[in-house]
Design an enzyme around this catalytic site. Structure first.
Site, PDB file in Angstrom:
ATOM      1  N   GLU A 261       0.820  -1.215   0.000  1.00 57.28           N
ATOM      2  CA  GLU A 261       0.000   0.000   0.000  1.00 57.28           C
ATOM      3  C   GLU A 261       0.858   1.272   0.000  1.00 57.28           C
ATOM      4  O   GLU A 261       0.592   2.228   0.717  1.00 57.28           O
ATOM      5  CB  GLU A 261      -0.985  -0.001   1.172  1.00 57.28           C
ATOM      6  CG  GLU A 261      -2.053  -1.071   1.029  1.00 57.28           C
ATOM      7  CD  GLU A 261      -3.190  -0.933   2.033  1.00 57.28           C
ATOM      8  OE1 GLU A 261      -3.231   0.076   2.769  1.00 57.28           O
ATOM      9  OE2 GLU A 261      -4.031  -1.834   2.093  1.00 57.28           O
ATOM     10  N   GLY A 262       1.878   1.259  -0.819  1.00 56.15           N
ATOM     11  CA  GLY A 262       2.806   2.387  -0.901  1.00 56.15           C
ATOM     12  C   GLY A 262       4.031   2.121  -0.063  1.00 56.15           C
ATOM     13  O   GLY A 262       3.983   2.199   1.161  1.00 56.15           O
TER      14      GLY A 262
END
Length: 812
Positions: A458-459
């Site tokens: 997620e990043g």
């Protein structure tokens, strides 16, 4: 006198220019707008959609330089509903009791079939789906509590539950699906009839997800016996797709093109999202990945020229080209919950077990938790856990208010996963050999192994810190910058001029105010009472003053950085990262103070509050110092900036050793503060559970402390000559201790021995269970190695799956 009139005339002219909007725009604002447009870097469509995504909440206050503490503290403490409490006490407890992480990760390499069925039957995939579609419609806080509890028991189960409730088909359908799509898919997802996954990451597009090479071509084709159906042929290759190997419904991101203008618009339509049943002809579900002994279902998938009808797009034809906006808005909420929850579960488990083990484990005739080196690690675990949980709860509360906190979600994703990594590392250091010997008795090992997964997904954290938090925050949270950018990009010259002039004047007043306030607060801040909210304890009042001071300095330095560096600040990633760190720490401190007030100011928690606040404020100070030392400015400007931020020098120190000692003692024995610190994790009740033995051993160690002291005094006085456990019998025989005391201390020794023992295995451990898998894997490798230099085989090898295991960038 003549000079006086000249000066007065100049002042009048300047005032006339500034006070008459038309003149001000013509002479000042429009000229600055031209310069601003040249400085402004080109913003891509995906960057613009990311900037437009989400909402601004408390992060806007922190960027303003004058946070409204009364507003923050006035928010009520959020409670779970009775239904949510019942779900946590019922199905979640039952699920956790069914989980054996050693068996899952070492023997089965998957959740047991009965656990999969239990998850589906009890609606764990429908936590966020409204009741009208068959789900629970739980609050974000309840969602967080569920994931946190499961995560403290099994990372495999936590990931399995959290992914369908985070960024994926259900979340996207809720916000952007057609009513027909919602009515069909949401009940199936809530009941576990369909297992969802979402495909975003490609081999060549990880952190740069907007660069996905996957594409679809709008066309007409026969479909299900119907001729001339409008749809698209999609080609993709995805990897790291969680639940992908077992999914029945694939959410897919790809770029859509319409070369024949069948939709009547542009050829390049942008990123688009679709829902594709995985039994669709042409969909290829690849083999599984194996991320650091994490056995949650995760793997690649692909397709070539797979035809899908237009109604499979999320939102139908109206959703064409809207995919990136959909993803960014949903990510702002989803990223606020899942990873922060699992990270806090990890930290709470570390706090619960490390405190107990530190009291039970004895070396040099003293519990290891009494050594200052262990106290230091325990204090970090305790202080960080307290702050992390505060940020988790406040962020979930923001989501429940209806916010989509894009910047805050990046803050908690980065900082809570990083602090969880620090907590589990400290816990492993405290446990020593107990932590590194993997097996059924090891309650930390698998969490430690899999911690980098949270850092990556997620990043990736490096990207999140250096490019997203401040890069997005400076534009989204600043009260004027986004308006200035929008005005600069507005093709309507008249409207742009008026909008830019209004934003610019506000920005100038804002900057001048922060210039003087930063200096005044640096000089007299501790005497300025107006930054202290109403009715707070004297113990905490000074923290609000310190944070207000740093908020003002942060707003000032941010403005100067944007003015000096302009668009190049985007490429000065280390400077941007430090500004992001300051903003993040201001938010974490805000959450911590809010938690203390919401918990009705328990005095037993003050050591945790003081440590976490003092540590964060010291870090803010040091980060400012690092930023100013590296900011590209001449000598005078460097001196001026440092004087504005630190007119009296750097006044703050890290938490003291005495404070660390208080926290360690708080964690080394049962008590209300320890219970609050670790609340919400799964605590098993069954016999032979490692955590049960550990807690019983802790309670016995505390209860037997006085008995052990009697025996030590008797040994020192020469009354007892025996060694080891024989000392207890001799002490009993000589009436130094009673029979009940002898029984208690024997039980404590037995529990202590059970706790400190580690797993061991036969010499051929692992050979039998995994021989077939290992042989197959080695054979695949050997075939590749044997042929890799064979020119005739080169193209065959290159197209095989031998080289599909590439360095990960991001996981969906």
């Amino acid at each position: 006198m003549f000079l006086f009139y000249v000066l007065l005339s100049l002042i009048a002219i300047v005032a006339l220019i500034l006070l008459v909007p038309f003149l001000r725009r013509f002479i000042v604002s429009n000229q600055i707008l031209k310069i601003f447009r040249k400085m402004l870097p080109k913003i891509s469509q995906t960057e613009q959609e990311a900037l437009d995504a989400g909402t601004v909440w408390w992060d806007g206050d922190l960027f303003s330089g004058k946070p409204d503490w009364n507003k923050l503290l006035a928010y009520p403490k959020q409670d779970l509903s009775e239904e949510e409490k019942a779900f946590l006490a019922g199905p979640v407890e039952q699920l956790c009791a069914m989980l054996d992480e050693w068996k899952i990760t070492h023997k089965l390499h998957d959740l047991p079939p009965e656990v999969w069925q239990f998850i589906k039957d009890n609606g764990f995939f429908g936590l966020i789906i409204p009741k009208e579609y068959g789900g629970y419609g739980f609050s974000a806080l309840a969602h967080s509590e569920v994931v946190m509890k499961i995560g403290s028991r099994s990372g495999t189960a936590a990931v399995t539950v959290m992914v369908p409730n985070s960024l994926g088909p259900a979340e996207l359908l809720l916000h952007y699906g057609t009513e027909e799509q919602k009515k069909y898919y949401l009940p199936r997802l809530a009941k576990g009839i369909d297992v969802p996954c979402f495909g975003l990451t490609s081999p060549d597009a990880g952190s740069d997800a907007g660069a996905i090479p996957d594409y679809g071509i709008v066309c007409r084709s026969e479909y299900n016996g119907k001729p001339d159906v409008l749809g698209m042929r999609v080609t993709w290759e995805k990897r790291y797709i969680t639940l992908g190997p077992v999914a029945t419904l694939l959410g897919l991101a790809f770029k859509l093109y319409d070369p024949d203008k069948l939709l009547g618009g542009e050829e390049d339509l942008g990123i688009t999202l679709a829902l594709i049943p995985t039994d669709t002809p042409g969909v290829e579900i690849g083999r599984r990945h194996f991320p650091l002994n994490g056995v949650f279902q995760n793997g690649p998938n692909s397709g070539k020229d797979v035809f899908i009808p237009m109604e499979w797009l999320i939102g139908g034809q109206e959703g064409v080209g809207q995919g990136w906006r959909m993803l960014m808005n949903c990510l702002a909420a989803g990223r606020s919950i899942s990873l922060p929850a699992t990270s806090v579960g990890t930290a709470k488990l570390a706090a619960y077990t490390s405190g107990a083990y530190g009291r039970v484990r004895v070396q040099f005739n003293m519990p290891i938790g009494y050594f200052e080196g262990i106290e230091e690690a325990l204090a970090r675990i305790g202080g960080n856990t307290y702050m992390m949980d505060a940020a988790r709860v406040l962020t979930a509360f923001a989501v429940d208010l209806g916010e989509k906190p894009s910047v805050i979600s990046a803050i908690v994703k980065y900082h809570l996963t990083e602090r969880a990594r620090l907590a589990i590392n400290d816990a492993m250091d405290i446990h020593g050999g107990k932590g590194i010997c993997i097996g059924p008795k090891n309650y930390l090992g698998r969490t430690y192994q899999q911690m980098p997964v949270s850092i990556t997904v997620e990043g990736a954290n490096i990207l999140t810190r250096t490019m997203i938090i401040f890069g997005q925050g400076a534009i989204r949270c600043h009260p004027y910058v986004l308006d200035e950018i929008n005005a600069a990009n507005d093709p309507d010259k008249s409207r742009a001029s008026k909008a830019f002039d209004q934003a610019l004047m506000g920005h100038i007043v804002f900057s001048v105010r922060n210039f003087f306030y930063s200096l005044v607060q640096g000089l007299f801040g501790k005497h300025m009472k107006r930054s202290i909210p109403e009715n707070v304890l004297p113990d905490t009042a000074h923290y609000y003053q310190q944070l207000t001071r740093f908020s003002t300095s942060f707003a000032l330095i941010s403005d100067i950085s944007l003015l000096k560096l302009g668009g190049s600040l985007k490429r000065r990633e280390r400077l941007s990262a430090r500004l992001g760190d300051i903003l993040s720490l201001l938010y974490l401190c805000s959450a911590t103070l809010k938690r203390f007030e919401a918990d009705n100011r328990p005095r037993a928690d003050l050591p945790l509050l003081h440590w976490s606040m003092q540590d964060a404020i010291y870090r803010i100070q040091q980060t400012f110092d690092e930023f100013l030392s590296n900011f590209p400015a001449n000598r005078f400007m460097s001196w001026l900036l440092r004087f504005l931020v630190f007119p009296l020098g750097k006044p703050y120190s890290p938490p003291s050793d005495a404070l660390a000692h208080e926290i360690a003692r708080l964690m080394l024995e049962p008590g209300e503060a320890r219970d609050r610190l670790t609340a919400g994790i799964y605590l098993p009740a069954a016999e032979n559970e490692p955590l049960v033995d550990l807690e019983q051993a802790l309670q016995c160690a505390v209860a037997c402390e006085g008995i052990e002291a009697k025996i030590r005094r008797a040994v020192k006085a020469g009354q007892i000559s025996e060694r080891d456990d024989k000392k207890i019998s001799e002490a009993l025989a000589k009436n130094i201790i009673t029979a009940d005391e002898a029984e208690s201390i024997n039980r404590m020794h037995s529990l202590r021995h059970s706790v400190i023992m580690v797993d061991d295995f036969s010499p051929d451990f692992g050979k039998t269970d995994n021989e077939a898998q290992h042989t197959t894997a080695e054979a695949d490798y050997d075939v590749g190695a044997a042929n890799i230099f064979d020119s005739e085989k080169l193209s065959e090898i290159a197209s095989s799956d031998l080289f599909t295991d590439q360095t990960p960038k991001k996981e969906d």
